[in-house]
Design a protein around this motif. Structure first.
Motif, PDB file in Angstrom:
ATOM      1  N   ALA A 171       0.913  -1.119  -0.016  1.00 22.66           N
ATOM      2  CA  ALA A 171       0.043  -0.056  -0.001  1.00 22.66           C
ATOM      3  C   ALA A 171       0.858   1.384  -0.067  1.00 22.66           C
ATOM      4  CB  ALA A 171      -0.924  -0.051   1.216  1.00 22.66           C
ATOM      5  N   TYR A 172       0.271   2.360  -0.107  1.00 25.15           N
ATOM      6  CA  TYR A 172       0.989   3.669   0.127  1.00 25.15           C
ATOM      7  C   TYR A 172       0.683   3.973   1.551  1.00 25.15           C
ATOM      8  CZ  TYR A 172       2.187   3.662  -4.866  1.00 25.15           C
ATOM      9  OH  TYR A 172       2.891   3.566  -6.091  1.00 25.15           O
ATOM     10  N   THR A 173       1.482   4.706   2.142  1.00 22.00           N
ATOM     11  CA  THR A 173       1.162   5.293   3.470  1.00 22.00           C
ATOM     12  C   THR A 173       1.540   6.709   3.395  1.00 22.00           C
ATOM     13  OG1 THR A 173       3.848   5.090   3.944  1.00 22.00           O
ATOM     14  CG2 THR A 173       2.476   3.143   4.462  1.00 22.00           C
ATOM     15  N   THR A 174       2.221   7.288   2.494  1.00 24.83           N
ATOM     16  CA  THR A 174       2.288   8.795   2.418  1.00 24.83           C
ATOM     17  C   THR A 174       1.054   9.453   1.999  1.00 24.83           C
ATOM     18  OG1 THR A 174       3.695   8.852   0.625  1.00 24.83           O
ATOM     19  CG2 THR A 174       4.677   8.437   2.723  1.00 24.83           C
ATOM     20  N   ASN A 230      10.259   0.575  -1.099  1.00 27.53           N
ATOM     21  CA  ASN A 230       9.883   1.730  -0.191  1.00 27.53           C
ATOM     22  C   ASN A 230       9.866   2.814  -1.517  1.00 27.53           C
ATOM     23  OD1 ASN A 230      11.779   0.925   2.357  1.00 27.53           O
ATOM     24  ND2 ASN A 230       9.863   0.689   2.241  1.00 27.53           N
ATOM     25  N   GLU A 231       8.617   3.193  -2.080  1.00 28.25           N
ATOM     26  CA  GLU A 231       8.491   3.857  -3.225  1.00 28.25           C
ATOM     27  C   GLU A 231       8.463   5.451  -2.748  1.00 28.25           C
ATOM     28  OE1 GLU A 231       5.445   4.511  -6.939  1.00 28.25           O
ATOM     29  OE2 GLU A 231       5.471   2.611  -6.002  1.00 28.25           O
ATOM     30  N   ASN A 232       9.742   5.829  -2.677  1.00 28.96           N
ATOM     31  CA  ASN A 232      10.182   7.349  -2.563  1.00 28.96           C
ATOM     32  C   ASN A 232      11.186   7.839  -3.249  1.00 28.96           C
ATOM     33  OD1 ASN A 232       8.357   7.590  -0.113  1.00 28.96           O
ATOM     34  ND2 ASN A 232       9.651   6.887   1.176  1.00 28.96           N
ATOM     35  N   THR A 233      11.263   9.070  -3.184  1.00 22.06           N
ATOM     36  CA  THR A 233      12.226   9.591  -4.023  1.00 22.06           C
ATOM     37  C   THR A 233      13.744   9.192  -3.896  1.00 22.06           C
ATOM     38  OG1 THR A 233      11.129  11.640  -4.245  1.00 22.06           O
ATOM     39  CG2 THR A 233      13.381  11.968  -4.559  1.00 22.06           C
ATOM     40  N   LYS A 234      14.025   8.963  -2.596  1.00 19.60           N
ATOM     41  CA  LYS A 234      15.139   8.550  -2.324  1.00 19.60           C
ATOM     42  C   LYS A 234      15.067   7.002  -1.670  1.00 19.60           C
ATOM     43  CE  LYS A 234      17.431  12.635  -0.181  1.00 19.60           C
ATOM     44  NZ  LYS A 234      18.090  13.156   1.140  1.00 19.60           N
ATOM     45  N   GLY A 289      -3.751   7.047   3.713  1.00 20.35           N
ATOM     46  CA  GLY A 289      -2.919   6.020   3.380  1.00 20.35           C
ATOM     47  C   GLY A 289      -2.867   5.100   4.530  1.00 20.35           C
ATOM     48  N   ALA A 290      -2.147   3.812   4.168  1.00 14.92           N
ATOM     49  CA  ALA A 290      -2.158   2.806   5.221  1.00 14.92           C
ATOM     50  C   ALA A 290      -0.985   3.291   6.226  1.00 14.92           C
ATOM     51  CB  ALA A 290      -1.708   1.571   4.412  1.00 14.92           C
ATOM     52  N   LYS A 291      -0.833   2.260   7.089  1.00 13.62           N
ATOM     53  CA  LYS A 291       0.175   2.598   8.424  1.00 13.62           C
ATOM     54  C   LYS A 291       1.353   1.754   8.002  1.00 13.62           C
ATOM     55  CE  LYS A 291      -2.676   5.083  10.342  1.00 13.62           C
ATOM     56  NZ  LYS A 291      -2.473   6.593  10.124  1.00 13.62           N
ATOM     57  N   GLY A 292       1.461   0.942   6.827  1.00 12.08           N
ATOM     58  CA  GLY A 292       2.710  -0.013   6.699  1.00 12.08           C
ATOM     59  C   GLY A 292       1.999  -1.138   5.891  1.00 12.08           C
ATOM     60  N   VAL A 293       2.824  -2.417   5.704  1.00 14.61           N
ATOM     61  CA  VAL A 293       2.373  -3.345   5.008  1.00 14.61           C
ATOM     62  C   VAL A 293       1.228  -4.361   5.902  1.00 14.61           C
ATOM     63  CG1 VAL A 293       2.990  -5.722   4.369  1.00 14.61           C
ATOM     64  CG2 VAL A 293       4.643  -3.919   4.544  1.00 14.61           C
ATOM     65  N   GLY A 294      -0.030  -4.318   5.209  1.00 11.76           N
ATOM     66  CA  GLY A 294      -1.077  -4.965   5.892  1.00 11.76           C
ATOM     67  C   GLY A 294      -0.787  -6.315   5.965  1.00 11.76           C
ATOM     68  N   THR A 295      -1.389  -6.972   7.118  1.00  6.30           N
ATOM     69  CA  THR A 295      -1.305  -8.317   7.243  1.00  6.30           C
ATOM     70  C   THR A 295      -2.804  -8.962   7.226  1.00  6.30           C
ATOM     71  OG1 THR A 295      -1.407  -8.402   9.714  1.00  6.30           O
ATOM     72  CG2 THR A 295       0.573  -8.174   8.657  1.00  6.30           C
TER      73      THR A 295
END
Length: 359
Positions: free
Chosen positions: A27-30, A78-82, A34-40
């Motif tokens: 998921a996307y968190t930002t 972690n789909e971020n610029t960095k 958005g989500a809080k992390g990887v869902g389980t």
């Protein structure tokens, strides 16, 4: 698995014998909401009914998640610029470590056949990054970065290379990296933990290739084109893809549409593709002369970014990004027909579904 499996051995009914397996959600968190992390979660292996159980926090924008060969670890971009990639212990659900990709916005990742190396596709920078996988499941620092080159006629989306997907062929000898910006699939050998380009297959200018799936026979591959809503059948041999038949993935007159994932059934008779905009799964039959469109199944949500089979191929799951839900379908293995099953699971901005192989 759930305890229901034991009832089958003691004469329980088929309904009582239903088992559950684990599933994870990228998921996307930002993003807003958005989500809080990887869902389980878990899913019923008969009906496909999904249930959320929690979240693995501390993982930013895990837009694609895979598991290790032995199922002991998860790896998430972690789909971020960095850009970064995160290793997670699948038993404790704790982050093991993270490594920088050296590229921007990694959106896909894969393990090599040995499971000893991980490769990310970094979308915005149009690059690939290689990492060693340590015995404890942690990731070593990046050992290689490969920079794609190229652009396309779509000035907004193809101003430069955009690596979107990387996957090994059936034999595990070559890795195919799909680049939306360069209108190309780059194929690499991978020996000693190093990518070496062996070929480049170009699709139609402006097609915007996004994902690829190999046929089980190893001689054919299918490329989903995001920007012109087409699927390309390619012949394949010795690391060389040759594009051939091109089919539309939605009917003429459809709203703006952007194909995402492409899947091939284990028996090689059916190909499925998710349509974002038309909000459907396109079903193609595989024949001697190529693909034939069978029809479209409404996905039960909006903008199906990712579709995947469960390990048995009897279920298909769709992560519907814009409607915040994941839907389940039973797969008729003879006809290939998809039938909705179970109630949709509401979860924040789902863009990847990972049903585990080992329980």
């Amino acid at each position: 698995m759930g305890v229901g499996a034991g009832l089958l051995m003691t004469g329980g009914t088929a309904e009582a014998a239903a088992a559950t397996r684990r599933v994870f959600f990228g998921a996307y968190t930002t993003w807003s909401g958005g989500a809080k992390g990887v869902g389980t979660g878990t899913y019923d292996t008969v009906t496909g009914q999904l249930r959320a159980t929690g979240v693995i926090s501390g993982v930013v924008n895990p837009s694609f998640v895979i598991e290790s060969r032995d199922g002991r670890f998860l790896y998430a971009v972690n789909e971020n610029t960095k850009g970064e990639v995160t290793a997670i212990n699948a038993a404790t659900l704790k982050v093991v470590n993270k490594q920088a990709t050296g590229g921007a916005d990694p959106c896909h990742l894969t393990l090599d056949p040995s499971g000893k190396f991980l490769i990310t596709a970094d979308y915005s920078s149009g690059s690939l990054s290689v990492f060693p996988v340590n015995a404890d499941g942690s990731l070593g620092a990046r050992t290689q970065k490969v920079q794609h080159k190229g652009s396309g006629p779509n000035k907004e989306r193809q101003e430069g290379p955009h690596a979107h997907h990387i996957v090994f062929d059936v034999a595990g000898k070559y890795a195919a990296a799909v680049d939306l910006g360069a209108d190309s699939v780059f194929v690499y050998s991978f020996t000693g933990g190093k990518l070496v380009q062996v070929s480049q297959a170009r699709v139609e200018p402006g097609a915007g290739p996004r994902h690829i799936a190999f046929h089980p026979d190893g001689r054919t591959a299918y490329v989903a084109n995001e920007l012109d809503s087409t699927i390309v059948t390619c012949s394949y041999a010795n690391g060389v893809l040759t594009p051939g038949q091109v089919l539309d993935t939605v009917p003429s007159g459809s709203p703006a549409n952007y194909p995402a994932e492409v899947l091939v059934s284990a028996d090689g008779k059916h190909v499925y593709l998710s349509n974002r905009g038309h909000d459907s799964v396109a079903h193609f039959a595989v024949g001697a002369s190529g693909l034939t469109l069978v029809g479209h199944t409404p996905v039960g949500g909006e903008y199906p970014r990712h579709i995947t089979f469960d390990p048995t191929g009897s279920l298909l799951f769709a992560a519907n990004q814009n409607s915040n839900n994941v839907t389940s379908f039973k797969v008729d293995k003879v006809t290939g027909t998809l039938t909705p099953s179970g109630a949709p699971l509401q979860t924040a901005i789902p863009v990847c579904v990972l049903p585990t192989r080992l329980g």
